[in-house]
Design a protein around this motif. Structure first.
Motif, short mmCIF file in Angstrom:
data_model
loop_
_atom_site.label_atom_id
_atom_site.label_comp_id
_atom_site.label_asym_id
_atom_site.label_seq_id
_atom_site.Cartn_x
_atom_site.Cartn_y
_atom_site.Cartn_z
N THR A 126 0.83 -1.24 -0.02
CA THR A 126 0.12 0.06 -0.09
C THR A 126 0.96 1.10 -0.09
N ILE A 127 0.40 2.18 -0.84
CA ILE A 127 1.23 3.57 -0.92
C ILE A 127 0.98 4.37 0.51
N PHE A 128 1.90 4.63 0.97
CA PHE A 128 1.61 5.38 2.36
C PHE A 128 2.35 6.81 2.18
N TYR A 129 2.81 7.32 1.05
CA TYR A 129 3.34 8.62 1.15
C TYR A 129 2.50 9.22 -0.18
N GLU A 130 2.63 10.67 -0.14
CA GLU A 130 2.18 11.42 -1.29
C GLU A 130 3.08 11.79 -2.23
N SER A 131 4.51 11.75 -1.86
CA SER A 131 5.59 12.10 -2.76
C SER A 131 6.94 11.84 -1.97
N ILE A 132 7.89 11.97 -3.22
CA ILE A 132 9.31 11.90 -2.60
C ILE A 132 9.95 12.73 -3.33
N GLU A 133 10.47 13.63 -2.80
CA GLU A 133 11.25 14.71 -3.19
C GLU A 133 12.65 14.78 -2.94
N ASP A 134 13.34 15.34 -4.03
CA ASP A 134 14.74 15.59 -3.87
C ASP A 134 14.96 16.47 -3.04
N ALA A 135 15.84 16.29 -1.82
CA ALA A 135 16.25 17.15 -0.64
C ALA A 135 17.60 17.43 -0.61
N THR A 136 18.39 17.08 -1.61
CA THR A 136 19.55 17.53 -1.54
C THR A 136 20.05 18.89 -1.51
N THR A 137 20.90 19.25 -0.50
CA THR A 137 21.18 20.79 -0.09
C THR A 137 22.18 21.32 -1.00
N THR A 138 22.22 22.59 -0.95
CA THR A 138 23.01 23.30 -1.69
C THR A 138 24.39 23.11 -1.10
N ALA A 139 24.63 22.83 -0.08
CA ALA A 139 25.81 22.27 0.61
C ALA A 139 26.39 20.98 0.15
N ASP A 140 25.40 20.18 0.15
CA ASP A 140 25.88 18.69 -0.60
C ASP A 140 26.21 18.81 -1.88
N LYS A 141 25.54 19.60 -2.79
CA LYS A 141 25.93 19.70 -4.19
C LYS A 141 27.21 20.54 -4.21
N VAL A 142 27.59 21.60 -3.31
CA VAL A 142 29.03 22.14 -3.30
C VAL A 142 30.00 21.39 -3.11
N THR A 143 29.60 20.56 -1.85
CA THR A 143 30.68 19.23 -1.64
C THR A 143 30.95 18.31 -2.61
N SER A 144 29.68 17.85 -3.45
CA SER A 144 30.01 17.08 -4.27
C SER A 144 30.71 17.64 -5.52
N GLY A 145 30.54 18.84 -5.96
CA GLY A 145 31.06 19.33 -7.05
C GLY A 145 32.55 19.53 -6.70
N LEU A 146 33.11 19.84 -5.44
CA LEU A 146 34.33 20.17 -5.29
C LEU A 146 35.14 19.00 -5.28
N THR A 147 34.63 18.01 -4.90
CA THR A 147 35.27 16.52 -4.64
C THR A 147 35.44 16.13 -5.80
N LYS A 148 34.41 16.07 -6.68
CA LYS A 148 34.68 15.65 -8.18
C LYS A 148 35.69 16.48 -8.90
N THR A 149 35.87 17.70 -8.73
CA THR A 149 36.75 18.56 -9.43
C THR A 149 37.87 18.21 -9.11
#
Length: 378
Positions: free
Chosen positions: A302-325
């Protein structure tokens, strides 16, 4: 990254850093059927150990009932170079860029008051299922008035008790309303050393449980249940023995309500008491304590939720971007190996009424099957 709102499809992730990391959807667990006889399903869902010591068990009392709620589930995986991975014949230097992915799902929309109500209902239903199965149940109202029960909870952990797993994984453990978390498995997590010293004097939580059993002439029962909303599986971080390359990093996720847990019996007939240092001590050996628990989760489609949202923060994206570079630059230089990181978070927006209805169905089903299997061994 796209967020797909579906009961069966979870957002997929991909990371490219000379190697590929991804997240995909694992198969859902088979449903528990509440319309089918519990005894007919028990062998499929419930395991038993030390069941031979159930012989003669009839009068029982629930000494502790705890419900653990999954609040955040996380997992990570990474690629890794094997023995001298990427080393050139000429220089022996490494020119490999690896990737580590981290995926987190957090439940949103569950209030502590709602969780407390669910925990109370689950414990009340558990006692009802044990009684319906054929055990003589000592009422909780009577147990609560016993001095040893009161002493047990006076030394327990405050409810809710936060239990942290690997990474960002987080659970809340709740006892019955107004009572502490007294189960020794949780007590030892926070105060293991103090419990060891208390056991020398005969007043550890295990000892108090034994005095409670002796005083009321009953077999003690400990109930622990886990209500989870997400299951994440990782393919790990290292290749076998570290000798070969691991060129994929994968986390499989399934968003599905599932319940697991166990019922532990401490038979009064197996209790041994003795005097030590002028104090009485009592114990039922762990090897003489029958346990009936989850062989596999009791789950609902049974579906027990109304949505699943991308909650990745700006800080997460910055960290990911820096480590990738940094990872790519290092790889281009050809002088060292490096790890690029990709962090992704999702928020599961729960529908409280559906979550409550399904949780009650699943916890009752688990306990009913466990109680049915337990009573068949007495």
């Amino acid at each position: 990254m796209n967020t797909l709102l579906s009961a069966r499809v979870i957002p997929s992730l991909s990371v490219l850093a000379l190697v590929i990391g991804c997240s995909s959807t694992s198969e859902s667990l088979p449903d528990y059927n509440p319309a089918t006889n519990a005894a007919a399903q028990a062998d499929s869902f419930i395991y038993a150990e030390n069941e031979e010591y159930m012989k003669g068990v009839n009068k029982i009392g629930v000494m502790s009932c705890n419900v653990m709620f999954g609040m955040t589930s996380s997992a990570s995986a990474s690629t890794s170079g094997g023995f001298r991975a990427g080393a050139t014949r000429a220089t022996g230097t490494v020119s490999r860029s690896d990737v580590k992915i981290s995926v987190t799902y957090t439940a949103s929309g569950l209030e502590e008051t709602e969780l407390q109500r669910l925990a109370d209902q689950a414990c009340e239903n558990a006692e009802l299922e044990l009684s319906n199965a054929g055990f003589e149940l000592v009422p909780h109202s009577k147990i609560k008035t016993n001095k040893y029960y009161q002493e047990l909870h006076a030394g327990g952990q405050a409810s809710p008790f936060e239990f942290k797993g690997k990474g960002d994984t987080r659970y809340l453990v709740l006892g019955r309303n107004g009572e502490t978390i007294s189960d020794p498995r949780y007590i030892s997590t926070a105060s293991g050393f103090s419990q060891v010293f208390k056991s020398i004097g005969g007043d550890s939580s295990e000892q108090i449980e034994d005095f409670l059993m002796k005083d009321l002439g009953m077999t003690g029962v400990n109930i622990n249940l886990l209500i989870d909303f997400a299951s994440l599986q990782s393919d790990g971080d290292k290749s076998f023995a570290g000798l070969s390359n691991k060129d994929t990093a994968k986390v499989d996720a399934s968003i599905q309500l599932a319940v697991s847990g166990d019922i532990r019996f401490q038979p009064i007939t197996q209790q041994k008491c003795w005097s030590e240092w002028g104090k009485e001590k009592c114990m039922v050996k762990p090897s003489h304590q029958p346990v009936f628990g989850s062989k596999r989760d009791v789950a609902s489609s049974t579906i027990f939720y109304e949505s699943i949202e991308d909650a990745t923060t700006t800080a997460d994206k910055v960290t990911s971007g820096l480590t990738k570079t940094l990872g790519f630059l290092s790889a281009l230089g050809g002088t060292s190996s490096s790890v690029a990181r990709d962090i992704t978070r999702y928020q599961v927006n729960i529908i409280p009424t559906v979550y409550e209805t399904e949780s009650k169905k699943l916890t009752s089903g688990l306990v009913e099957m466990a109680a049915t299997k337990a009573v068949s061994k007495k």
